[in-house]
Design a protein around this motif. Structure first.
Motif, short mmCIF file in Angstrom:
data_model
loop_
_atom_site.label_atom_id
_atom_site.label_comp_id
_atom_site.label_asym_id
_atom_site.label_seq_id
_atom_site.Cartn_x
_atom_site.Cartn_y
_atom_site.Cartn_z
N GLN A 15 0.83 -1.20 0.00
CA GLN A 15 0.00 0.00 0.00
C GLN A 15 0.87 1.25 0.00
OE1 GLN A 15 -3.26 -0.10 -0.32
NE2 GLN A 15 -3.43 -2.32 -0.08
N GLN A 16 0.48 2.22 -0.81
CA GLN A 16 1.13 3.53 -0.79
C GLN A 16 0.70 4.25 0.47
OE1 GLN A 16 3.39 4.60 -2.95
NE2 GLN A 16 3.22 2.77 -4.19
N PRO A 17 1.57 5.07 1.04
CA PRO A 17 1.18 5.78 2.27
C PRO A 17 0.06 6.77 1.99
CG PRO A 17 3.25 6.62 1.43
CD PRO A 17 2.89 5.43 0.59
N GLN A 18 -0.83 6.92 2.97
CA GLN A 18 -1.93 7.88 2.87
C GLN A 18 -1.49 9.17 3.55
OE1 GLN A 18 -4.77 7.05 1.13
NE2 GLN A 18 -3.52 5.28 0.64
N ILE A 19 -1.37 10.23 2.79
CA ILE A 19 -0.95 11.52 3.32
C ILE A 19 -2.21 12.31 3.68
CG2 ILE A 19 0.29 13.66 2.84
CD1 ILE A 19 2.04 12.00 0.91
N VAL A 20 -2.34 12.64 4.96
CA VAL A 20 -3.53 13.30 5.46
C VAL A 20 -3.48 14.80 5.25
CG1 VAL A 20 -4.95 13.67 7.51
CG2 VAL A 20 -3.84 11.47 7.16
N SER A 21 -2.36 15.42 5.55
CA SER A 21 -2.23 16.87 5.37
C SER A 21 -0.84 17.20 4.85
CB SER A 21 -2.50 17.60 6.69
OG SER A 21 -1.42 17.35 7.58
N SER A 22 -0.64 18.48 4.56
CA SER A 22 0.66 18.88 4.04
C SER A 22 1.73 18.87 5.12
CB SER A 22 0.57 20.27 3.40
OG SER A 22 0.17 21.20 4.39
N ASP A 23 1.32 18.84 6.41
CA ASP A 23 2.28 18.79 7.50
C ASP A 23 2.83 17.39 7.74
OD1 ASP A 23 1.84 21.46 7.87
OD2 ASP A 23 0.33 21.15 9.45
#
Length: 177
Positions: free
Chosen positions: A46-54
Motif C-alpha cells: 500500500q502507498q502511504p496515505q498523506i492526510v495533510s501537508s504537515d
C-alpha cells in the motif's frame, strides 16, 4: 603372474558393479527437485496515505542522488482497509552506477499468526515496467533460506501487487500454503 591377473579382474568387476548400481539404482532415478518445499503468496504493498501537508511521507527521495527510501504496509488485499500482514521497506538507488549495489534490496517483513520473518528481494536492474520480476535472495524466520521470484505489478489503485514464488532448499519438512 596369476595373482596379478586375479587382482586386475577383481578391480574391473568391482568398478563395473559400482557403475551398474549407480545406473540402475532407484535413488538415481528420483526427481530430487520435487522434494524441495515451495510456497506461493499474493500480497499488496500500500502507498502511504498523506492526510495533510504537515505529514511527512514515508517515501523520501534524496535530492541529487535519486535514492528512494520507503516504508509501506503489506496487506492481504488491494484495499487500504485490508488486513495488514507486515511491512515493505527498502532503499533503492536507481542510478546506473549503483544498479548492482547491495543496497538495492526490498525487505518484506511478515507479522501474522501463520508467518513470522522476512524476505529479501533483490531490486537490481529495475526497468520501471508494468510487471517487474525480481529475485528473492534469502529470508529469516518462517522464510529462512528462501529463494525464488517476486513479481511486482502496478495496480490502478496506487498499490503494488506482489506474487511470491518461493522454494526452501534447506528444509526437509513441508511448509503450509
Amino acid at each position: 603372474m596369476l595373482p596379478r591377473i586375479i587382482f586386475c579382474v577383481a578391480v574391473v568387476l568391482a568398478t563395473l558393479t559400482v557403475v551398474l548400481l549407480a545406473l540402475i539404482s532407484p535413488a538415481a532415478r528420483r526427481n530430487h527437485s520435487s522434494k524441495i518445499p515451495s510456497m506461493a503468496l499474493s500480497l499488496y504493498i500500500q502507498q502511504p496515505q498523506i492526510v495533510s501537508s504537515d505529514t511527512q511521507s514515508s517515501v523520501a527521495q534524496i535530492s541529487g542522488a535519486g535514492a528512494f527510501v520507503f516504508h509501506h504496509t503489506l496487506t492481504e488485499g488491494p484495499e487500504i482497509t485490508s488486513r495488514s500482514v507486515g511491512k515493505a521497506q527498502g532503499f533503492i538507488v536507481p542510478i546506473e552506477q549503483f544498479a548492482h549495489s547491495a543496497f538495492n534490496i526490498i525487505y518484506l517483513t511478515f507479522e501474522t499468526p501463520d508467518y513470522s520473518g522476512s524476505l529479501s528481494v533483490q531490486a537490481n536492474d529495475v526497468a520501471h515496467k508494468e510487471n517487474e520480476e525480481l529475485t528473492v535472495v534469502g529470508g529469516t524466520g518462517s522464510f529462512a533460506f528462501a529463494r525464488g521470484h517476486a513479481i511486482f505489478s502496478n495496480t490502478q489503485r496506487q498499490t503494488y501487487h506482489v506474487n511470491l514464488r518461493l522454494k526452501f532448499p534447506n528444509r526437509s519438512h513441508s511448509i503450509p500454503g
